[in-house]
Design an enzyme around this catalytic site. Sequence first.
Site, PDB file in Angstrom:
ATOM      1  N   PRO A   1       1.154  -1.482   0.227  1.00 42.50           N
ATOM      2  CA  PRO A   1       0.409   0.455   0.238  1.00 42.50           C
ATOM      3  C   PRO A   1       1.155   1.122  -0.496  1.00 42.50           C
ATOM      4  O   PRO A   1       1.747   1.725   1.430  1.00 42.50           O
ATOM      5  CB  PRO A   1      -0.884   0.099   1.175  1.00 42.50           C
ATOM      6  CG  PRO A   1      -0.239  -1.259   2.268  1.00 42.50           C
ATOM      7  CD  PRO A   1       0.601  -1.519   1.277  1.00 42.50           C
ATOM      8  N   GLU A   2       0.289   1.785  -0.562  1.00 45.90           N
ATOM      9  CA  GLU A   2       1.646   3.136  -1.124  1.00 45.90           C
ATOM     10  C   GLU A   2      -0.084   4.758  -0.859  1.00 45.90           C
ATOM     11  O   GLU A   2      -0.813   4.114   0.465  1.00 45.90           O
ATOM     12  CB  GLU A   2       2.177   3.746  -2.735  1.00 45.90           C
ATOM     13  CG  GLU A   2       2.972   2.944  -2.555  1.00 45.90           C
ATOM     14  CD  GLU A   2       4.585   3.479  -3.178  1.00 45.90           C
ATOM     15  OE1 GLU A   2       4.146   4.099  -3.788  1.00 45.90           O
ATOM     16  OE2 GLU A   2       4.750   2.220  -3.813  1.00 45.90           O
TER      17      GLU A   2
ATOM     18  N   HIS B   1      -4.860 -13.993   9.982  1.00 45.60           N
ATOM     19  CA  HIS B   1      -3.846 -12.910   9.393  1.00 45.60           C
ATOM     20  C   HIS B   1      -4.090 -11.772  10.429  1.00 45.60           C
ATOM     21  O   HIS B   1      -4.092 -10.798  10.370  1.00 45.60           O
ATOM     22  CB  HIS B   1      -3.486 -12.641   8.953  1.00 45.60           C
ATOM     23  CG  HIS B   1      -2.570 -14.356   7.825  1.00 45.60           C
ATOM     24  ND1 HIS B   1      -1.475 -14.418   8.303  1.00 45.60           N
ATOM     25  CD2 HIS B   1      -2.898 -14.624   6.720  1.00 45.60           C
ATOM     26  CE1 HIS B   1      -0.907 -15.692   7.614  1.00 45.60           C
ATOM     27  NE2 HIS B   1      -1.473 -15.126   6.794  1.00 45.60           N
TER      28      HIS B   1
ATOM     29  N   ARG C   1       2.246  -9.740   7.424  1.00 50.27           N
ATOM     30  CA  ARG C   1       3.745 -10.332   7.567  1.00 50.27           C
ATOM     31  C   ARG C   1       4.257  -8.900   8.535  1.00 50.27           C
ATOM     32  O   ARG C   1       5.300  -9.069   9.268  1.00 50.27           O
ATOM     33  CB  ARG C   1       4.467  -9.589   6.229  1.00 50.27           C
ATOM     34  CG  ARG C   1       4.822 -10.659   5.186  1.00 50.27           C
ATOM     35  CD  ARG C   1       5.564  -9.486   4.321  1.00 50.27           C
ATOM     36  NE  ARG C   1       5.238 -10.070   2.796  1.00 50.27           N
ATOM     37  CZ  ARG C   1       5.261  -9.963   1.210  1.00 50.27           C
ATOM     38  NH1 ARG C   1       6.598  -9.164   1.715  1.00 50.27           N
ATOM     39  NH2 ARG C   1       5.057 -10.375   0.756  1.00 50.27           N
TER      40      ARG C   1
ATOM     41  N   ARG D   1      21.977  18.712  -1.713  1.00 48.14           N
ATOM     42  CA  ARG D   1      21.221  17.209  -1.270  1.00 48.14           C
ATOM     43  C   ARG D   1      22.740  16.190  -3.015  1.00 48.14           C
ATOM     44  O   ARG D   1      22.165  16.606  -3.933  1.00 48.14           O
ATOM     45  CB  ARG D   1      20.418  16.655  -1.304  1.00 48.14           C
ATOM     46  CG  ARG D   1      18.944  17.520  -0.488  1.00 48.14           C
ATOM     47  CD  ARG D   1      20.160  16.772   1.215  1.00 48.14           C
ATOM     48  NE  ARG D   1      19.524  17.787   1.809  1.00 48.14           N
ATOM     49  CZ  ARG D   1      18.685  16.993   2.287  1.00 48.14           C
ATOM     50  NH1 ARG D   1      18.122  15.821   2.455  1.00 48.14           N
ATOM     51  NH2 ARG D   1      17.081  17.207   3.802  1.00 48.14           N
TER      52      ARG D   1
END
Length: 269
Positions: free
Chosen positions: A2-3, A89, A108, A151
């Site tokens: 998921p983003e 789960h 997970r 950067r």
Amino acid sequence: MPELPEVETVRGAMSRHLVGRAVTAVWTSGKKLRRPVPRGHLRSLVGDRFVHARRRAKYLLLELESGRVLLVHLGMTGNLLLRQERGGHDHMRLELDAGPPLVFSDPRRFGLVDLLLPGEVEVDPLLAHLGVEPLSDAFETDYLLARCRGRQRPIKNLLLDGRVVVGVGNIYASESLFRAGIRPTTRACRLSRARVERLVAEIRGVLEHAIRLGGTTISDYVGAGAGGHFQQQLAVYGRADDGCRVCDAPVKSIVQAGRSTFYCPKCQR
DNA sequence: AACCGCGCCTGTTCGC
DNA sequence: TGCGAACAGGCGCGGT
């Protein structure tokens, strides 16, 4: 995985189907997620009612009538959905006054469930140091340009840094750089203003597009509701050695800061 | 200060 | 065919 678009898709589902519901019973698996699930604390949710479903970065903030906030992070494989059946789960089940229970499931266990007291959202260390939202007005050319200044690190790594911009994960970092025609290895400080401007627009564009399609459903992640359809739209992610959809050159796969990166060596310079 | 590598997890895919 | 190894990666943390 998921983003931001996947989390936003879940937020929408919660806004439509969870808000207004009161908690009538609480069950937890007792297994440890990123933080231990505060079992006793969660039990005090009984009688409380959900009033808002918000999102900050990839965190879901489910606000209750009492002012408390159920904080949920889906991690890699987490899912938050309303369903009757039990799953192997499942880590949290909240029975509601109507409809199926709210279930947090995560094979997970990279995810997170916590209950914050009123006022704790602002000071929680997980939320306090987050960068700007990529779909907000604060995310614009001058902001990203300033964060790129000085950067030396590759632009792709900078995009994954949550202190700069939140919600852009490994998939959309590769995808937005492809759309912007920027090679992921380019040092952030070497990007011209025009290219940063383009990148900002493409990050916004790809996220909005993915949200419209209900997110990306890949491997073991299935979003709430019908599931996402963005996967078919991926230009480079997961397409190593396949032909670039624009120029047909083989898509390259490299590793940056321990994460896989995909790009077209011809379209991205 | 800037930046990277690691560890947490387990289902799936890969190579022998 | 079956097995173990490698891989997937969001995120915080510790080390350089």
